[in-house]
Design a protein around this motif. Sequence first.
Motif, PDB file in Angstrom:
ATOM      1  N   TRP A  69      -7.692   1.351  19.596  1.00 21.58           N
ATOM      2  CA  TRP A  69      -6.685   1.265  20.621  1.00 21.58           C
ATOM      3  C   TRP A  69      -5.474   0.471  20.085  1.00 21.58           C
ATOM      4  N   GLU A  70      -5.734  -0.750  19.456  1.00 20.14           N
ATOM      5  CA  GLU A  70      -4.602  -1.843  19.077  1.00 20.14           C
ATOM      6  C   GLU A  70      -3.976  -1.298  17.709  1.00 20.14           C
ATOM      7  N   GLU A  71      -4.517  -0.354  16.863  1.00 18.03           N
ATOM      8  CA  GLU A  71      -4.081  -0.158  15.556  1.00 18.03           C
ATOM      9  C   GLU A  71      -3.041   0.878  15.438  1.00 18.03           C
ATOM     10  N   SER A  72      -2.188   0.889  14.271  1.00 17.18           N
ATOM     11  CA  SER A  72      -1.285   1.770  14.114  1.00 17.18           C
ATOM     12  C   SER A  72      -1.445   2.161  12.732  1.00 17.18           C
ATOM     13  N   LEU A  73      -0.768   3.522  12.493  1.00 13.93           N
ATOM     14  CA  LEU A  73      -1.189   4.163  11.195  1.00 13.93           C
ATOM     15  C   LEU A  73      -0.587   3.463   9.739  1.00 13.93           C
ATOM     16  N   THR A  74      -1.345   3.272   8.989  1.00 16.51           N
ATOM     17  CA  THR A  74      -0.924   2.394   7.696  1.00 16.51           C
ATOM     18  C   THR A  74      -0.812   3.351   6.500  1.00 16.51           C
ATOM     19  N   ILE A  75       0.221   3.529   5.994  1.00 16.69           N
ATOM     20  CA  ILE A  75       0.369   4.192   4.719  1.00 16.69           C
ATOM     21  C   ILE A  75       0.211   3.509   3.791  1.00 16.69           C
ATOM     22  N   LEU A  76      -1.012   3.942   2.778  1.00 17.26           N
ATOM     23  CA  LEU A  76      -1.496   3.267   1.682  1.00 17.26           C
ATOM     24  C   LEU A  76      -0.683   3.718   0.558  1.00 17.26           C
ATOM     25  N   GLY A  77      -0.167   4.762   0.582  1.00 18.80           N
ATOM     26  CA  GLY A  77       0.602   5.304  -0.544  1.00 18.80           C
ATOM     27  C   GLY A  77       1.116   6.784  -0.785  1.00 18.80           C
ATOM     28  N   ALA A  78       1.975   6.949  -1.607  1.00 18.79           N
ATOM     29  CA  ALA A  78       2.404   8.297  -1.566  1.00 18.79           C
ATOM     30  C   ALA A  78       2.247   8.953  -2.914  1.00 18.79           C
ATOM     31  N   TYR A  79       1.839  10.027  -2.919  1.00 13.58           N
ATOM     32  CA  TYR A  79       1.577  10.738  -4.391  1.00 13.58           C
ATOM     33  C   TYR A  79       2.024  12.323  -4.638  1.00 13.58           C
ATOM     34  N   GLY A  80       2.213  12.637  -5.722  1.00 16.01           N
ATOM     35  CA  GLY A  80       2.810  13.930  -6.055  1.00 16.01           C
ATOM     36  C   GLY A  80       1.653  15.176  -6.066  1.00 16.01           C
ATOM     37  N   SER A  81       0.413  14.703  -6.181  1.00 19.92           N
ATOM     38  CA  SER A  81      -0.707  15.692  -6.049  1.00 19.92           C
ATOM     39  C   SER A  81      -1.769  15.213  -4.911  1.00 19.92           C
ATOM     40  N   LEU A  82      -2.378  16.239  -4.613  1.00 18.27           N
ATOM     41  CA  LEU A  82      -3.740  16.315  -3.778  1.00 18.27           C
ATOM     42  C   LEU A  82      -4.748  15.523  -4.468  1.00 18.27           C
TER      43      LEU A  82
END
Length: 83
Positions: free
Chosen positions: A20-33
């Motif tokens: 409940w106290e967490e938020s979304l964390t983006i680990l990285g952005a990539y160009g392919s699956l």
Amino acid sequence: MAATANSARVFLAVDPPQEWEESLTILGAYGSLAAAQYAVRQHRTRPPYVLETWRTTQVQEWVGDELRTTWTYSPHAGWKTEG
């Protein structure tokens, strides 16, 4: 705004909120699956994820501002596709 043929397509590796106290964390952005899934598996080998095997990690496919598909990774179950 709807995605168009010229919209950017990106695969985000994310650590979604799981308590409940967490938020979304983006680990990285990539160009392919494949690159995003590889990064998620590599990320899972670092603390605290090695110790918290119950946690899931996701790869989200975004086209423009539309979330198209989500792949969820669990160390016990592997990859699961949603959407």
